[in-house]
Design an enzyme around this catalytic site. Structure first.
Site, PDB file in Angstrom:
ATOM      1  N   VAL A   1      -2.185   3.333   2.187  1.00 25.57           N
ATOM      2  CA  VAL A   1      -2.999   3.616   1.225  1.00 25.57           C
ATOM      3  C   VAL A   1      -4.289   4.443   1.944  1.00 25.57           C
ATOM      4  O   VAL A   1      -4.929   5.049   1.145  1.00 25.57           O
ATOM      5  CB  VAL A   1      -3.419   2.319   0.152  1.00 25.57           C
ATOM      6  CG1 VAL A   1      -2.013   1.977  -0.397  1.00 25.57           C
ATOM      7  CG2 VAL A   1      -4.025   1.346   0.962  1.00 25.57           C
TER       8      VAL A   1
ATOM      9  N   LYS B   1       4.735  -8.620  11.068  1.00 31.27           N
ATOM     10  CA  LYS B   1       3.525  -7.862  11.004  1.00 31.27           C
ATOM     11  C   LYS B   1       2.340  -8.737  11.463  1.00 31.27           C
ATOM     12  O   LYS B   1       2.072  -9.947  10.725  1.00 31.27           O
ATOM     13  CB  LYS B   1       3.316  -7.354   9.865  1.00 31.27           C
ATOM     14  CG  LYS B   1       2.120  -6.358   9.477  1.00 31.27           C
ATOM     15  CD  LYS B   1       1.995  -5.805   8.156  1.00 31.27           C
ATOM     16  CE  LYS B   1       0.791  -4.893   8.099  1.00 31.27           C
ATOM     17  NZ  LYS B   1       0.773  -4.288   6.678  1.00 31.27           N
TER      18      LYS B   1
ATOM     19  N   GLU C   1       7.811   0.128   4.996  1.00 33.18           N
ATOM     20  CA  GLU C   1       7.458  -1.339   4.645  1.00 33.18           C
ATOM     21  C   GLU C   1       7.995  -2.091   3.370  1.00 33.18           C
ATOM     22  O   GLU C   1       7.801  -0.986   2.360  1.00 33.18           O
ATOM     23  CB  GLU C   1       6.048  -1.454   5.023  1.00 33.18           C
ATOM     24  CG  GLU C   1       5.234  -2.925   4.899  1.00 33.18           C
ATOM     25  CD  GLU C   1       3.640  -2.765   4.795  1.00 33.18           C
ATOM     26  OE1 GLU C   1       3.320  -1.667   4.555  1.00 33.18           O
ATOM     27  OE2 GLU C   1       3.137  -3.639   5.335  1.00 33.18           O
TER      28      GLU C   1
ATOM     29  N   CYS D   1       3.020  -0.814   9.400  1.00 34.96           N
ATOM     30  CA  CYS D   1       1.957  -0.299   8.788  1.00 34.96           C
ATOM     31  C   CYS D   1       0.468  -0.447   9.404  1.00 34.96           C
ATOM     32  O   CYS D   1       0.219   0.214  10.498  1.00 34.96           O
ATOM     33  CB  CYS D   1       1.801  -0.788   7.286  1.00 34.96           C
ATOM     34  SG  CYS D   1       0.865   0.228   6.136  1.00 34.96           S
TER      35      CYS D   1
END
Lengths: 263, 263
Positions: B168, B108, B38, B141
């Site tokens: 993350v 997205k 990404e 993501c």
């Protein structure tokens, strides 16, 4: 509140003995909620629909009175899987026995393998039942592989997925972690153990019953063999906070008008 | 066919340098499909929307010609995440550069955390693009946490989920196993590594890029740190067999009229 997942090895065809064992096991623990396996009263591998019918119950049957009485006396809600007779129909169901005496039924909507030759698939959406301010959702075993089941329960407000199971594939126990994370919900999977050699088949059930938190943490997991009573103290409020980050809500951030789920 | 997940550490703000590194990395492998992370051209932690706009591209920009040219010369389809400028709008997008020269874009639809202050959320359903008989779906993501994204792609016929990421949180890599099992689909997650300390934040990206099969097997998984190029030979036919047992099809067994997904 205290929730329990109970794992044991029902004896095929011995409804009376299995009911007595269920009662012993729920009596062995102090909990507000006890979840028992799928088809815990009858066993799993039926030779025929007629055999399953002969081992079935109606939800109001006196056979369930001892468990329901325990629920009423102790304040323990019990969820247990059974073969449900409804007139000429037969469902792979779970019944929720509430301390109030009410009995709520969920009929498994996704039948696994040979179950399709024995049962009708459930004909109603997955149910959420409120007991003492806690919202309990039910699903049965193979329902886990369809994310729509747990999602329907979460959107319906469930805090805890009560999940009786007779698992034989290797996937579910880890996948339930994903189900909990994606819905920020608790799950109590009560799987059976042992094996059945009947009806020309041999199945080994995979145990590993578990209690999983909304952040995906496995609070307790049983062994793959042997009876087990898992008990955990949980804070239901954790399932009502759908924030995975301060800016992200796993239900509120959905984009339903962009999903294409009805094909 | 051969599919690749490419994991690297883009340098914030250095679009030209990142494009050159992407080209080096895709050139280092022989594959029919290469998925890159990404926002691989710009980096992740923007100080402002204006800064992101200054590091954005239109899908047809000449800046992408070198990668598109490589796709055309070698027959390698490339999927890479970038900040997409569309008039006054800005999306967190992935572009699929096909050997034919076509460029397909996915925007997205589920923005993560501070991205909501930078980008508009995608305005179109997740896309499936057919290249040389293989149906490629794209998601980016955090789309992973919503089972509806992968489900929409699977129901749209995707064989492979191309999944650029800047992860993350700790959950996704294991959860993608569930996404593959529940849809009997391949997934190629290309995550970045390294850290960014900007805009008053400090983020470490989790690497562990992976290629997962329709039965949930992790065919390859990278380390949590360092560049990696994972390549696997896969048989796309495995994603077209939706049978998890001889009697169970993970798409065909769905019961849409019993789901309650629009609340």
């Amino acid at each position: 509140m205290r929730v329990a997942a109970i794992q044991f090895d029902p004896t095929f065809g011995d409804v009376r003995g299995n009911l007595a064992r269920c009662l012993e096991l729920v009596s062995s623990v102090e909990a507000d909620l006890c979840v028992l396996p799928e088809l815990a009263l009858s066993g799993y591998l039926f030779e025929s629909r007629a055999e399953a019918m002969s081992l079935s119950q109606e939800p109001g049957d006196k056979e369930l009175d001892a468990l329901a009485g325990f629920a009423g006396r102790t304040g323990t809600t019990i969820v247990v899987g059974f073969a449900e007779r409804a007139g000429e129909s037969l469902f792979n169901s779970a019944v929720l026995l509430a301390p109030s005496g009410s009995r709520a039924v969920y009929r498994k909507i996704h039948l696994f393998s040979g179950e399709k030759e024995i049962f009708e698939p459930g004909d109603r959406p997955p149910a959420v039942v409120e007991v003492a301010g806690v919202r309990l959702g039910m699903m049965v075993c193979f329902d886990w592989i369809f994310p729509e089941t747990a999602r329907t329960l979460a959107l319906g407000g469930a805090d805890i997925i009560c999940h009786p199971a007779n698992l034989v594939l290797a996937y579910c126990q880890d996948a339930m972690v994903t189900r909990c994370i994606e819905n920020r919900i608790f799950a109590v999977t009560a799987n059976r153990v042992g094996r059945e050699d009947r009806a020309g088949q041999s199945l080994r059930f995979t145990g590993m019953s578990e209690i999983v938190a909304p952040n995906g943490r496995i609070l307790a997991r049983a062994d793959a063999e042997g009876e087990a009573v898992l008990v955990e103290e949980i804070d239901v409020a954790a399932a009502r906070d759908k924030a995975v980050t301060p800016a992200n809500d796993v239900l509120g951030d959905r984009r339903p008008h962009l999903y294409r789920l009805d094909e």
